[in-house]
Write a protein that holds these residues in place. Sequence first.
Motif, PDB file in Angstrom:
ATOM      1  N   GLY A  19     -24.660 -30.668  19.150  1.00 16.47           N
ATOM      2  CA  GLY A  19     -24.717 -29.380  18.466  1.00 16.47           C
ATOM      3  C   GLY A  19     -24.235 -28.236  19.342  1.00 16.47           C
ATOM      4  O   GLY A  19     -23.608 -27.289  18.847  1.00 16.47           O
ATOM      5  N   SER A  20     -24.521 -28.307  20.637  1.00 11.97           N
ATOM      6  CA  SER A  20     -24.065 -27.235  21.537  1.00 11.97           C
ATOM      7  C   SER A  20     -22.541 -27.172  21.579  1.00 11.97           C
ATOM      8  O   SER A  20     -21.957 -26.079  21.664  1.00 11.97           O
ATOM      9  CB  SER A  20     -24.637 -27.449  22.943  1.00 11.97           C
ATOM     10  N   CYS A  21     -21.897 -28.336  21.502  1.00 18.87           N
ATOM     11  CA  CYS A  21     -20.432 -28.360  21.453  1.00 18.87           C
ATOM     12  C   CYS A  21     -19.928 -27.709  20.173  1.00 18.87           C
ATOM     13  O   CYS A  21     -18.963 -26.929  20.194  1.00 18.87           O
ATOM     14  CB  CYS A  21     -19.924 -29.803  21.533  1.00 18.87           C
ATOM     15  N   LEU A  22     -20.589 -28.025  19.048  1.00 21.18           N
ATOM     16  CA  LEU A  22     -20.173 -27.439  17.767  1.00 21.18           C
ATOM     17  C   LEU A  22     -20.394 -25.929  17.752  1.00 21.18           C
ATOM     18  O   LEU A  22     -19.567 -25.182  17.212  1.00 21.18           O
ATOM     19  CB  LEU A  22     -20.946 -28.098  16.624  1.00 21.18           C
ATOM     20  N   VAL A  23     -21.503 -25.475  18.330  1.00 20.73           N
ATOM     21  CA  VAL A  23     -21.770 -24.035  18.401  1.00 20.73           C
ATOM     22  C   VAL A  23     -20.685 -23.328  19.196  1.00 20.73           C
ATOM     23  O   VAL A  23     -20.169 -22.267  18.796  1.00 20.73           O
ATOM     24  CB  VAL A  23     -23.159 -23.774  19.026  1.00 20.73           C
ATOM     25  N   TRP A  24     -20.302 -23.911  20.324  1.00 15.21           N
ATOM     26  CA  TRP A  24     -19.286 -23.305  21.184  1.00 15.21           C
ATOM     27  C   TRP A  24     -17.931 -23.249  20.476  1.00 15.21           C
ATOM     28  O   TRP A  24     -17.245 -22.229  20.497  1.00 15.21           O
ATOM     29  CB  TRP A  24     -19.200 -24.084  22.480  1.00 15.21           C
ATOM     30  N   ILE A  25     -17.564 -24.325  19.805  1.00 18.69           N
ATOM     31  CA  ILE A  25     -16.294 -24.353  19.077  1.00 18.69           C
ATOM     32  C   ILE A  25     -16.312 -23.339  17.935  1.00 18.69           C
ATOM     33  O   ILE A  25     -15.345 -22.590  17.725  1.00 18.69           O
ATOM     34  CB  ILE A  25     -16.008 -25.768  18.531  1.00 18.69           C
ATOM     35  N   ALA A  26     -17.417 -23.288  17.192  1.00 19.54           N
ATOM     36  CA  ALA A  26     -17.512 -22.357  16.066  1.00 19.54           C
ATOM     37  C   ALA A  26     -17.460 -20.909  16.540  1.00 19.54           C
ATOM     38  O   ALA A  26     -16.847 -20.053  15.885  1.00 19.54           O
ATOM     39  CB  ALA A  26     -18.806 -22.609  15.290  1.00 19.54           C
TER      40      ALA A  26
END
Length: 337
Positions: free
Chosen positions: A298-305
């Motif tokens: 999820g942290s990766c998705l947050v950063w990308i978003a």
Amino acid sequence: MVRVPKVTRDDLVSAARNPLAFIAERWTPDPRTVRRAALAALVMAVVIVVTGGAVRLTGSGLGCPTWPKCTDDSLTATRAMGVHGAIEFGNRMLTYVLCAAVGWAIIAARSEKPYRRSLTKLGWTQFWVVMSNAVLGGIVVLVGLNPYTVAAHFLLSTALIAVAAVMWHRTGESDTAPRPLVGKAVRQLVWALVGVTLLLIAVGTVVTGAGPHAGDSSKVERIPLNWENVTKLHAVLAWIVVTLAFALWFVLRAVDAPAGPLRRTRDLFLILLAQGAVGYVQYFTDLPEVLVGAHMFGSCLVWIATLRVLLSLRERSADEVDVPGPAAVETPVAARG
């Protein structure tokens, strides 16, 4: 049948001197191919973070106790090393898959017509970040999973995701000067959102370094902080990010911003809510490994978003065309029949 062109000695010499230029002279990828190659590099950058987390969460961080070999006598994991050796060595092998994905993105970008130097540079930046992080990963093993080196390893992976996300976005744009879609105050708000998100990720690495998942069953050094207090700070920063994203959505609505920034902000807000839910559940259930791994994803998705919100604040006109590079030679009008 299509005849395969004969490869001459000069072709072999040219390929040896500059293989990328040799390929670019003979192949022009479809724009969708370039975009998919950039997306593959981004996906693999996320995968390597998640599998690296799996190494830590299964206590396999020292499954291969040395580097670059797995043991002093073996390049690969042996049967005697058990499942921990297999997990650690498997994660090392995924680095080669990541390199292949980044290499494919570089080749596709270099071969696109007209030649886009900015896109190729983003590909090469990914390559050097991957190489640097591979060396840093080896150092992490050699120093016995020192938590500060583990944190640096994760943050460098975060940098890789950032470059890969920018390259993926840029494959859908031209190389003309960007035109802002919102005012300066909104852009400043988004930069504040990016900064706090990065701080949130950095504090998350401190939670990892002080928390119970050390990465190996043996005695591993930990950051000398109360991990529950650091977790509470992490939660406060998460709520600040959520508040900024919510405020940004209202501001964009108020200034009648284009659909792109609104859509990207909505996506970020929903991802933040899901990530927050996972974070609270894992905290109150004593950090089960599966949920910790989901939180890392999820942290990766947050950063990308978050980066996609930033990149959506401007557009590049497709009407202006850059001067083609030497690999893009236009056919004269007289020769077109």
